[in-house]
Each structure stands twice: as C-alpha cells, then as structure tokens.
Design a protein around this motif. Structure first.
Motif, PDB file in Angstrom:
ATOM      1  N   ARG A  92      -4.401  -0.027  -6.433  1.00  0.00           N
ATOM      2  CA  ARG A  92      -4.209   1.099  -7.337  1.00  0.00           C
ATOM      3  C   ARG A  92      -3.877   2.367  -6.544  1.00  0.00           C
ATOM      4  N   LYS A  93      -3.051   3.190  -7.148  1.00  0.00           N
ATOM      5  CA  LYS A  93      -2.726   4.459  -6.504  1.00  0.00           C
ATOM      6  C   LYS A  93      -3.919   5.399  -6.584  1.00  0.00           C
ATOM      7  N   ARG A  94      -4.175   6.069  -5.502  1.00  0.00           N
ATOM      8  CA  ARG A  94      -5.240   7.075  -5.484  1.00  0.00           C
ATOM      9  C   ARG A  94      -4.681   8.430  -5.906  1.00  0.00           C
ATOM     10  N   PRO A  95      -5.495   9.308  -6.433  1.00  0.00           N
ATOM     11  CA  PRO A  95      -5.004  10.612  -6.896  1.00  0.00           C
ATOM     12  C   PRO A  95      -4.286  11.370  -5.784  1.00  0.00           C
ATOM     13  N   ARG A  96      -3.051  11.719  -6.064  1.00  0.00           N
ATOM     14  CA  ARG A  96      -2.218  12.523  -5.139  1.00  0.00           C
ATOM     15  C   ARG A  96      -2.004  11.838  -3.794  1.00  0.00           C
ATOM     16  N   ARG A  97      -2.152  10.528  -3.774  1.00  0.00           N
ATOM     17  CA  ARG A  97      -1.897   9.790  -2.526  1.00  0.00           C
ATOM     18  C   ARG A  97      -1.068   8.557  -2.850  1.00  0.00           C
ATOM     19  N   PRO A  98       0.077   8.393  -2.212  1.00  0.00           N
ATOM     20  CA  PRO A  98       0.896   7.194  -2.472  1.00  0.00           C
ATOM     21  C   PRO A  98       0.259   5.956  -1.833  1.00  0.00           C
ATOM     22  N   LEU A  99       0.735   4.818  -2.268  1.00  0.00           N
ATOM     23  CA  LEU A  99       0.263   3.576  -1.666  1.00  0.00           C
ATOM     24  C   LEU A  99       0.760   3.473  -0.230  1.00  0.00           C
ATOM     25  N   LEU A 100      -0.030   2.821   0.588  1.00  0.00           N
ATOM     26  CA  LEU A 100       0.382   2.558   1.963  1.00  0.00           C
ATOM     27  C   LEU A 100       1.491   1.512   1.973  1.00  0.00           C
ATOM     28  N   PRO A 101       2.324   1.476   3.012  1.00  0.00           N
ATOM     29  CA  PRO A 101       3.430   0.499   3.057  1.00  0.00           C
ATOM     30  C   PRO A 101       2.956  -0.941   2.892  1.00  0.00           C
ATOM     31  N   GLY A 102       1.856  -1.304   3.527  1.00  0.00           N
ATOM     32  CA  GLY A 102       1.348  -2.666   3.378  1.00  0.00           C
ATOM     33  C   GLY A 102       0.878  -2.962   1.962  1.00  0.00           C
ATOM     34  N   GLU A 103       0.312  -1.966   1.302  1.00  0.00           N
ATOM     35  CA  GLU A 103      -0.152  -2.151  -0.072  1.00  0.00           C
ATOM     36  C   GLU A 103       1.015  -2.333  -1.039  1.00  0.00           C
ATOM     37  N   GLU A 104       2.106  -1.622  -0.801  1.00  0.00           N
ATOM     38  CA  GLU A 104       3.289  -1.790  -1.644  1.00  0.00           C
ATOM     39  C   GLU A 104       3.853  -3.205  -1.524  1.00  0.00           C
ATOM     40  N   ASP A 105       3.866  -3.739  -0.309  1.00  0.00           N
ATOM     41  CA  ASP A 105       4.341  -5.109  -0.116  1.00  0.00           C
ATOM     42  C   ASP A 105       3.411  -6.103  -0.816  1.00  0.00           C
ATOM     43  N   ASP A 106       2.094  -5.859  -0.722  1.00  0.00           N
ATOM     44  CA  ASP A 106       1.139  -6.737  -1.405  1.00  0.00           C
ATOM     45  C   ASP A 106       1.360  -6.726  -2.917  1.00  0.00           C
ATOM     46  N   ASN A 107       1.588  -5.543  -3.469  1.00  0.00           N
ATOM     47  CA  ASN A 107       1.808  -5.438  -4.911  1.00  0.00           C
ATOM     48  C   ASN A 107       3.093  -6.133  -5.345  1.00  0.00           C
ATOM     49  N   ALA A 108       4.122  -6.050  -4.505  1.00  0.00           N
ATOM     50  CA  ALA A 108       5.385  -6.715  -4.833  1.00  0.00           C
ATOM     51  C   ALA A 108       5.201  -8.237  -4.848  1.00  0.00           C
TER      52      ALA A 108
END
Length: 256
Positions: free
Chosen positions: A191-207
């Motif tokens: 999940r995205k944290r308030p005012r903080r984007p996802l980390l690159p590794g987390e984006e890959d995990d979500n994809a």
C-alpha cells in the motif's frame, strides 16, 4: 438412434455449455448422490439425465420456469421441483488440504451477484440489490477450490472472508488477495504510504501480484457465462446452490 444422440449432444453443448463427456461426469455425480431418490411413490416424468440437463440449462440461460417447461414437455411446477431437488446435488465438493500445500498458490476474490431476494442481498455500490460471493481458485489449474455462502453486497470483502469459514480450507496454503483483504493472513499488494511513493521493488511486486491475481477474475468471468449469476431470481438457498453447481460444471469443463 444416431439422430437422437446427435440431438442430445446439441442440447447439452449449446444450452448447458458442456461436452457430452463432461455432462456424463456430472450425471454420474448426481446419481451417486442419490439423484434418483428411493424410486418409491410417483415417478418423475423425465429420466434423470433430462432432469440434470434441465437444471444446467436453467443456470446457463436463466430462462424462467414457465419458459423451460414447454422445452422439456413438463409443467412449470415440475421444473421448480426438479431444480429444488437436484440443484444442491450438483454442488462442488470443497477441496481438502493438499499434500503439497506448501507449494500451492490459491487466489481469493469476491464478486457481486444481482439478486431479487431482499433477505440475501443489499443495495451495494453497483446500485442494485446484490450478494457478495467469495470464491477461491487454484492459481495453476484455475479450478474452483470452494465458494462461500452469499452475504449482502454491502459487506466488505475482508468481513465476508472472515465470516465465510473458507480460511479452514487454506491451512498451510499461500493465498493471494487484493488490497481489500488486509490483515486477513493473505499475500496482498503493497500500500502507498501518505505522501510517499512506493519503492521500486514494491512496484515490481505489485505488478507481479496483479498478473497472477487476474486469474481469479478470469475464472469468475467464465462462471458468469451462466446467466443466473447476472440476475438471480432464486430465493433462500437458491443462489448458493447455483454458485456451487456452476463451480462444479466449471471444474468439469477444465478437467476434461
């Protein structure tokens, strides 16, 4: 004789969505579960095979009982009795804990089914009276493992999951869910944290998570080819029996 068999095959494949071998497997299960009854009293006007076909056609086409009666040469009240008698016998058997549970991946998702029964459904986000049905699917085989009893459509997926009792079938099995199943013991996307984007590794995990979880949506989409899941007129346990039977026929179509 060949013309009769050809006509039966056309009925089964066109109106029930099953091949003859798959329908034969469904008929065998219903017979083993006592579909013929005790054979005492007044006999049915149709043989068991035609009664099972009638239920499958009813779920597939969502024709009214008054419309189905003339197709099978019986009264609408007979159609009603056949569906009430055989509908529960078509149910899929929930899968037990597999021997290789640690290596299996199951996916869960909920779907909204429009219903007419105000005791089962509730006015949900699609502005219709709907019921929430939880479905577990094997990620590798796309077979339906289990389906829960319907709850009102306003019920959140996490609450519906906890109330369904399906977690008992998932012991030691990795279960994938979307963000609605937070704190349910599943693998969910970051999940995205308030005012903080996802980390690159987390984006890959979500994809990767979305790519795998799409399989349960494909299965639910195939189940909704049975039009009763687009507008269920059944009351009481009717929707639950329909979902269980459709899950069984879906599994037969994939396994055959």
């Amino acid at each position: 004789m060949s013309g009769v068999l050809r006509a039966e095959r056309v009925w089964v494949e066109t109106f029930a969505g099953l091949r003859m071998a798959q329908f034969s497997g469904l008929l065998k299960v219903v017979r083993e579960r006592g579909g013929n009854g005790t054979l005492r009293g007044r006999p049915w006007s149709l043989p068991l095979a035609e009664r099972v076909l009638m239920v499958a056609v009813y779920y597939r086409t969502n024709l009214t009982m008054r419309q189905l009666g003339p197709l099978f040469g019986v009264s609408s009240s007979t159609v009603c009795r056949v569906i009430q008698r055989l509908g529960p016998l078509l149910a899929v058997e929930p899968a037990s804990r597999p021997a290789d549970a640690a290596d299996r991946l199951w996916i869960v998702d909920g779907t909204l089914v429009p219903v007419r029964d105000r005791k089962v459904g509730a006015s949900s986000r699609n502005y219709r009276f709907s019921a929430n049905v939880q479905v577990i699917v094997d990620a590798n085989t796309r077979l339906v493992i289990a389906a829960a009893r319907p709850v009102p459509g306003t019920t959140a997926d996490a609450h519906a999951w906890r109330a369904s009792g399906l977690s008992e079938h998932c012991q030691a099995v990795t279960v994938l869910g979307d963000g609605a199943y937070l704190n349910c013991g599943m693998v969910v996307p970051h999940r995205k944290r308030p005012r903080r984007p996802l980390l690159p590794g987390e984006e890959d995990d979500n994809a990767a998570h979305r790519k795998v979880r799409a399989r349960v949506e494909h299965v639910i989409g195939r189940m909704k080819n049975y039009k009763i899941l687009r507008d269920c007129r059944q009351h009481g346990e009717g929707l639950h029996h329909a979902v269980q039977a459709i899950a069984h026929m879906h599994n037969l179509a994939l396994a055959s």
